[in-house]
Write an enzyme that holds these catalytic residues in place. Sequence first.
Site, PDB file in Angstrom:
ATOM      1  N   TYR A  92       0.709  -1.497  -0.066  1.00 42.32           N
ATOM      2  CA  TYR A  92      -0.068  -0.039  -0.040  1.00 42.32           C
ATOM      3  C   TYR A  92       0.941   1.192   0.047  1.00 42.32           C
ATOM      4  O   TYR A  92       1.878   1.262   0.703  1.00 42.32           O
ATOM      5  CB  TYR A  92      -0.862   0.052   1.176  1.00 42.32           C
ATOM      6  CG  TYR A  92      -1.631   1.197   1.397  1.00 42.32           C
ATOM      7  CD1 TYR A  92      -2.834   1.444   0.484  1.00 42.32           C
ATOM      8  CD2 TYR A  92      -1.717   2.249   2.234  1.00 42.32           C
ATOM      9  CE1 TYR A  92      -3.807   2.493   0.611  1.00 42.32           C
ATOM     10  CE2 TYR A  92      -2.381   3.279   2.313  1.00 42.32           C
ATOM     11  CZ  TYR A  92      -3.357   3.535   1.540  1.00 42.32           C
ATOM     12  OH  TYR A  92      -4.148   4.612   1.730  1.00 42.32           O
ATOM     13  N   ASP A 139       9.395   2.504  -0.618  1.00 44.75           N
ATOM     14  CA  ASP A 139       8.367   3.466   0.253  1.00 44.75           C
ATOM     15  C   ASP A 139       8.741   2.814   1.712  1.00 44.75           C
ATOM     16  O   ASP A 139       8.333   1.784   2.142  1.00 44.75           O
ATOM     17  CB  ASP A 139       7.080   2.727  -0.107  1.00 44.75           C
ATOM     18  CG  ASP A 139       6.052   3.564   0.787  1.00 44.75           C
ATOM     19  OD1 ASP A 139       6.224   4.178   1.972  1.00 44.75           O
ATOM     20  OD2 ASP A 139       4.776   3.291   0.234  1.00 44.75           O
ATOM     21  N   LYS A 171       5.422   8.969   8.990  1.00 46.56           N
ATOM     22  CA  LYS A 171       5.485   8.595  10.416  1.00 46.56           C
ATOM     23  C   LYS A 171       6.528   9.063  11.343  1.00 46.56           C
ATOM     24  O   LYS A 171       6.212  10.209  11.771  1.00 46.56           O
ATOM     25  CB  LYS A 171       5.592   6.710  10.379  1.00 46.56           C
ATOM     26  CG  LYS A 171       4.769   6.198   9.291  1.00 46.56           C
ATOM     27  CD  LYS A 171       3.340   6.255   9.802  1.00 46.56           C
ATOM     28  CE  LYS A 171       2.519   5.363   8.751  1.00 46.56           C
ATOM     29  NZ  LYS A 171       1.045   5.252   8.962  1.00 46.56           N
TER      30      LYS A 171
END
Length: 430
Positions: free
Chosen positions: A144, A239, A267
């Site tokens: 994702y 990613d 994050k």
Amino acid sequence: MERTNSNNLFEIAKNFIPGGVNSPVRAFGSVDKAPIFVEKGEGAYLYDVDGNKYIDFISSWGPLIFGHSDSEMRSAFIEALDKGVTYGLPSAIEVEMAKEISDAYPACEMVRMVNSGTEATMSAIRTARGYTGKDKFIKFEGCYHGHSDCLLVKSGSGTLTYNAPTSLGVPKDVIKDTIVCEFNSIESVQNAIDENKGEIAAVIIEPVPGNMGVVPPTQKFMEDLRELTKKEGIILIFDEVITGFRLAYGGASETFNIKPDMVCFGKIIGGGLPVGAYGGRKDIMSIVSPLGGVYQAGTLSGNPLAMYLGLKTLRRLRDNKDIYTDLERKAKRLEEGFKKNISDLGLEITVNRYRSMISMFFTGGPIDSYKDVQRADNEMYGIYFREMLKRNILLAPAQFEAMFMNTVLTDEHLDYTIKSHKEALVEINS
């Protein structure tokens, strides 16, 4: 507004927020329960509005590596707040953050701050396309990369599939150049490249997926992927929105000893505040506006609150590398305890771990790909989730997410979790 309990809040929220939540996983739909509404977080715990206290293994989906309301992070936030919330102009803290990231991550020679992981991956794909002059790119089943249109593509049952959007509102023309390959299968990547010779700009991958559960790649797959993309002149994008600064100070690039061409962060680099970043080789990043013709902008990009909190986080990790050893020790303790419980009870359940990230799948192993993940029993996970919740342990409200370790989890927390894990499995299999 009435705030007596989570159920009441959820009913009110559904009148004003789609589904009552601001991100789908928070709806707790896959575990057949109304969501928990949080009152506060402190240390290793979350407290809900109903008066319950939970050991938290979500850690805001990874970034709270020092737990909730850490005193040093709180002081950094107040210090930043005293200097203003946002400027709309450059500030020194942005430069310090960019240098810190570049020093930690050799592949990231230049970096552009953004406000989310979705924005980072979307911008990285655009930059790769602009640099190469090519339109097609490869992603992997189960990885994702946020909710931008070109990345919302459903994976198929074969080794690769084209043009199947996973969301309404995504035009077919937008994802016609998105190619989906099988994770951990270099053959599927080679086939895709052969079928689209000279047309592929980039390959984007979560080096350790955390959104189909933790599914580590093989070292050989990662090495072969790097070699193949180099040979074909294709930009390799890691990613690391989840894994960056979580697995190691140099992220998955360090743990696999592989240098991508571009990388995306999120994050942890905001210390828990909304943030993202993308970067890479200087020649690639030099085509980003205002230097080059790839346009990308953001009013709040590099905002001082996120930069101060993120820089504090990165420097604490840089100066205390033994944190990573301790986080992995904790995850390994859970893994071994869970596996012993499963073995003692004779159950078909698989535990996957990579460094400080761990997942449990209600199916037999091994779990090496998205196809393997799809065998897992979601209904059984929902029952298990609710049993653990009764024991005041908060796991991700979806089987296909990770448990994240943090510095404030103690061995007592872990031992209690292992004990509760066995009790829950006994209960749901009795």
